[in-house]
Design a protein around this motif. Structure first.
Motif, PDB file in Angstrom:
ATOM      1  N   SER A   1       0.570  -1.392   0.129  1.00  0.00           N
ATOM      2  CA  SER A   1       0.149   0.275  -0.582  1.00  0.00           C
ATOM      3  C   SER A   1       0.735   0.867  -0.093  1.00  0.00           C
ATOM      4  N   THR A   2       1.647   1.354   0.690  1.00  0.00           N
ATOM      5  CA  THR A   2       2.848   2.259   0.523  1.00  0.00           C
ATOM      6  C   THR A   2       3.649   2.798  -0.351  1.00  0.00           C
ATOM      7  N   ALA A   3       3.968   1.569  -1.205  1.00  0.00           N
ATOM      8  CA  ALA A   3       4.503   2.004  -2.859  1.00  0.00           C
ATOM      9  C   ALA A   3       3.967   2.127  -3.284  1.00  0.00           C
ATOM     10  N   ILE A   4       2.485   1.615  -3.541  1.00  0.00           N
ATOM     11  CA  ILE A   4       1.415   2.225  -4.516  1.00  0.00           C
ATOM     12  C   ILE A   4       1.601   4.035  -3.727  1.00  0.00           C
ATOM     13  N   CYS A   5       0.992   4.109  -3.589  1.00  0.00           N
ATOM     14  CA  CYS A   5       1.114   5.437  -2.509  1.00  0.00           C
ATOM     15  C   CYS A   5       1.533   6.807  -3.375  1.00  0.00           C
ATOM     16  N   LEU A   6       3.169   5.507  -3.535  1.00  0.00           N
ATOM     17  CA  LEU A   6       4.599   6.618  -3.275  1.00  0.00           C
ATOM     18  C   LEU A   6       4.530   6.389  -5.175  1.00  0.00           C
ATOM     19  N   LEU A   7       3.970   5.700  -5.737  1.00  0.00           N
ATOM     20  CA  LEU A   7       4.248   5.898  -7.286  1.00  0.00           C
ATOM     21  C   LEU A   7       3.813   6.825  -7.692  1.00  0.00           C
ATOM     22  N   VAL A   8       1.639   6.352  -7.044  1.00  0.00           N
ATOM     23  CA  VAL A   8       0.942   8.178  -7.248  1.00  0.00           C
ATOM     24  C   VAL A   8       1.229   9.089  -6.903  1.00  0.00           C
ATOM     25  N   LEU A   9       2.292   8.907  -5.758  1.00  0.00           N
ATOM     26  CA  LEU A   9       2.325  10.305  -5.680  1.00  0.00           C
ATOM     27  C   LEU A   9       3.961  10.980  -6.420  1.00  0.00           C
ATOM     28  N   MET A  10       4.812   9.866  -7.152  1.00  0.00           N
ATOM     29  CA  MET A  10       6.102  10.674  -7.802  1.00  0.00           C
ATOM     30  C   MET A  10       5.029  10.667  -9.052  1.00  0.00           C
ATOM     31  N   THR A  11       3.898  10.140  -9.854  1.00  0.00           N
ATOM     32  CA  THR A  11       3.414  10.444 -10.922  1.00  0.00           C
ATOM     33  C   THR A  11       3.155  12.055 -10.834  1.00  0.00           C
ATOM     34  N   PHE A  12       2.149  11.946 -10.109  1.00  0.00           N
ATOM     35  CA  PHE A  12       1.381  13.219 -10.176  1.00  0.00           C
ATOM     36  C   PHE A  12       2.407  14.429  -9.861  1.00  0.00           C
ATOM     37  N   LEU A  13       3.307  14.336  -8.990  1.00  0.00           N
ATOM     38  CA  LEU A  13       4.585  15.456  -9.300  1.00  0.00           C
ATOM     39  C   LEU A  13       4.580  15.873 -10.601  1.00  0.00           C
ATOM     40  N   HIS A  14       5.483  14.721 -11.561  1.00  0.00           N
ATOM     41  CA  HIS A  14       5.871  14.642 -12.899  1.00  0.00           C
ATOM     42  C   HIS A  14       4.703  15.153 -13.797  1.00  0.00           C
ATOM     43  N   CYS A  15       3.500  14.905 -13.101  1.00  0.00           N
ATOM     44  CA  CYS A  15       2.313  15.759 -14.622  1.00  0.00           C
ATOM     45  C   CYS A  15       2.436  16.982 -13.515  1.00  0.00           C
ATOM     46  N   TYR A  16       2.714  17.493 -12.619  1.00  0.00           N
ATOM     47  CA  TYR A  16       2.208  18.703 -11.890  1.00  0.00           C
ATOM     48  C   TYR A  16       3.157  19.943 -11.881  1.00  0.00           C
TER      49      TYR A  16
END
Length: 249
Positions: free
Chosen positions: A130-145
């Motif tokens: 679950s933590t790994a999934i949250c990290l992936l979602v966070l990094m994807t959002f930051l790259h898009c933002y």
């Protein structure tokens, strides 16, 4: 007509890019694994050094290709120019849908495991995932933002990784100076299993992986014909010495 990219990276910046591209979770994951595989610390250090030499040879070949085809895209451009559109499409499809997601998943799981280690010595697998999934979602959002924000974050993470490895080395040297360790002979307990060596070499390759992406920044480097080979040599020497020191520690 596309906008022209203004080169920003000199030798120091390009060298930092090389170091940051290569040093990832591999050194933290594979150090103990490689030692267990080959059975002796002497052979383990030899494999680390040879892996660094192999990565340097591969990176210099890629740098040569990058100066011949100075376009953003790296390996995709090399395959397209050399073999055609369809092989290049197969490569980029495999990279986007298979190779990159698998590599990111492994790195996210390793990061999650280390982040949760202070909270629990044996965290449940569901919590790590679950933590790994949250990290992936966070990094994807930051790259898009924001590219600027992501660039600064990547620089900070690279600095943290280098400082962590440096701290491990210095702490071990101080400890060894105060109470010298009694090491077994360098090649005592060396494994005779061929599969163990294959696993160890693969672990070394994984830890140095990332040099294939260096030519993707060719248009961002000032005077790339001179700067890129120097940056690759300096960067991989730094990475190899860092890996050797950490494993000796």
């Amino acid at each position: 007509m596309g906008a022209e990219i203004k080169p920003k990276l000199g030798l120091v910046g390009a060298t930092s890019f090389v170091v940051g591209t290569i040093i990832g979770s591999g050194i933290f994951i594979t150090a103990n694994f490689m030692l267990r595989s080959v059975g002796s610390w002497g052979l383990s250090l030899i494999i680390w050094g040879l892996s660094g030499l192999a990565a340097l040879c591969g990176a210099l070949c890629w740098a040569e290709l990058a100066t011949v085809f100075p376009k953003q895209g790296g390996t995709y451009i090399f395959i397209k120019e050399g073999l055609g559109d369809f092989p290049a499409f197969l490569y980029i499809s495999t990279r986007v849908f298979l190779l990159n997601p698998c590599a990111n998943a492994v790195q996210a799981l390793a990061s999650a495991e280390y982040l949760m280690a202070p909270l629990s010595p044996c965290p449940p697998s569901q919590a790590i995932q679950s933590t790994a999934i949250c990290l992936l979602v966070l990094m994807t959002f930051l790259h898009c933002y924001s590219t600027t924000l992501t660039s600064k974050l990547n620089t900070a993470i690279t600095a943290i990784k280098l400082l962590t490895l440096l701290a491990i080395t210095i702490t071990s040297l101080i400890s060894a100076a105060n109470s010298p360790p009694s090491l077994p002979p360098a090649f005592q307990g060396t494994s005779s299993s061929l599969s163990s060596y294959v696993s160890a070499i693969y672990g070394g390759y994984w830890s140095y992986a990332g040099w294939q992406g260096i030519p993707a920044a060719i248009e961002d480097i000032k005077d790339p014909r001179r700067t890129m080979p120097k940056a690759i040599i300096c960067g991989l020497v730094i990475v190899t010495l860092t890996y050797l020191l950490v494993n000796m520690a």
